[in-house]
Motif scaffolding. Structure first.
Motif, PDB file in Angstrom:
ATOM      1  N   PRO A  58      11.765   1.045   2.067  1.00  0.00           N
ATOM      2  CA  PRO A  58      12.993   1.241   2.861  1.00  0.00           C
ATOM      3  C   PRO A  58      14.215   1.529   1.987  1.00  0.00           C
ATOM      4  N   ARG A  59      15.054   2.417   2.466  1.00  0.00           N
ATOM      5  CA  ARG A  59      16.262   2.810   1.727  1.00  0.00           C
ATOM      6  C   ARG A  59      17.125   1.612   1.339  1.00  0.00           C
ATOM      7  N   LYS A  60      17.159   0.568   2.178  1.00  0.00           N
ATOM      8  CA  LYS A  60      18.015  -0.586   1.853  1.00  0.00           C
ATOM      9  C   LYS A  60      17.586  -1.232   0.538  1.00  0.00           C
ATOM     10  N   ARG A  61      16.306  -1.125   0.183  1.00  0.00           N
ATOM     11  CA  ARG A  61      15.852  -1.675  -1.094  1.00  0.00           C
ATOM     12  C   ARG A  61      16.375  -0.852  -2.260  1.00  0.00           C
ATOM     13  N   TRP A  62      16.784   0.365  -2.001  1.00  0.00           N
ATOM     14  CA  TRP A  62      17.294   1.233  -3.062  1.00  0.00           C
ATOM     15  C   TRP A  62      18.789   1.032  -3.277  1.00  0.00           C
ATOM     16  N   SER A  63      19.491   0.518  -2.275  1.00  0.00           N
ATOM     17  CA  SER A  63      20.940   0.379  -2.409  1.00  0.00           C
ATOM     18  C   SER A  63      21.402  -1.073  -2.406  1.00  0.00           C
TER      19      SER A  63
ATOM     20  N   GLY B  76       0.785  -1.227   0.000  1.00  0.00           N
ATOM     21  CA  GLY B  76       0.000   0.000   0.000  1.00  0.00           C
ATOM     22  C   GLY B  76       0.817   1.277   0.000  1.00  0.00           C
ATOM     23  N   LYS B  77       2.138   1.158  -0.044  1.00  0.00           N
ATOM     24  CA  LYS B  77       3.000   2.333   0.022  1.00  0.00           C
ATOM     25  C   LYS B  77       3.564   2.670  -1.351  1.00  0.00           C
ATOM     26  N   PRO B  78       3.727   3.962  -1.636  1.00  0.00           N
ATOM     27  CA  PRO B  78       4.424   4.323  -2.873  1.00  0.00           C
ATOM     28  C   PRO B  78       5.845   3.756  -2.845  1.00  0.00           C
ATOM     29  N   VAL B  79       6.355   3.386  -3.996  1.00  0.00           N
ATOM     30  CA  VAL B  79       7.692   2.795  -4.067  1.00  0.00           C
ATOM     31  C   VAL B  79       8.736   3.742  -3.492  1.00  0.00           C
ATOM     32  N   ARG B  80       8.566   5.026  -3.693  1.00  0.00           N
ATOM     33  CA  ARG B  80       9.555   5.988  -3.180  1.00  0.00           C
ATOM     34  C   ARG B  80       9.658   5.949  -1.659  1.00  0.00           C
ATOM     35  N   LEU B  81       8.659   5.366  -0.976  1.00  0.00           N
ATOM     36  CA  LEU B  81       8.689   5.267   0.480  1.00  0.00           C
ATOM     37  C   LEU B  81       9.159   3.903   0.974  1.00  0.00           C
TER      38      LEU B  81
END
Length: 136
Positions: A103-108, A96-101
């Motif tokens: 967790p940061r670990k999923r981005w790095s 239910g959350k926008p992808v931009r929200l």
């Protein structure tokens, strides 16, 4: 055509099928800065890119649910649209959350970074977009 879909996802793409649509006027910060005709053209390009992503993702992954289209501009002050495919395999607490929200670990995390595993979805998006543009 006033916009160009980016065929290569950024290095931080965290899911198959992600795309970003960029305007061709770098000084334009928001949709409302464009004259009406260019605004409608940009929105038409956004529609085509979103539909191409949906078609490609639906064909490649039965867990595809939808594509979210976002015009934000909070971090990068130029007109652009993020196309975020969403899938049933996403963790339940993130659905239910926008992808931009997410967790940061999923981005790095290396397993989510752009790599050869995205080649098929990137090519499928491009092929679908080419097809849609040829029939309109």
């Amino acid at each position: 055509m006033p916009t160009r879909p980016r065929r290569r996802a950024p290095d931080w793409a965290v899911r198959p099928g992600y795309s970003v649509l960029l305007g061709d006027e770098p000084d334009v910060q928001r949709l409302s800065d464009l004259p009406k005709a260019k605004r409608l053209s940009f929105l038409s390009d956004m529609d085509q890119l979103g539909e191409a992503a949906e078609r490609a993702c639906r064909r490649l992954d039965p867990a595809f649910r939808r594509a979210n289209l976002e015009i934000l501009g909070n971090t990068d002050p130029f007109l652009h649209v993020h196309v975020w495919p969403r899938f049933d395999w996403e963790p339940a607490d993130l659905v239910g959350k926008p992808v931009r929200l997410h967790p940061r670990k999923r981005w790095s995390d290396e397993q989510f970074r752009l790599g050869p595993q995205h080649d098929v979805s990137r090519d499928a998006n491009g092929n679908e977009l080419d097809h849609l543009r040829s029939v309109t």
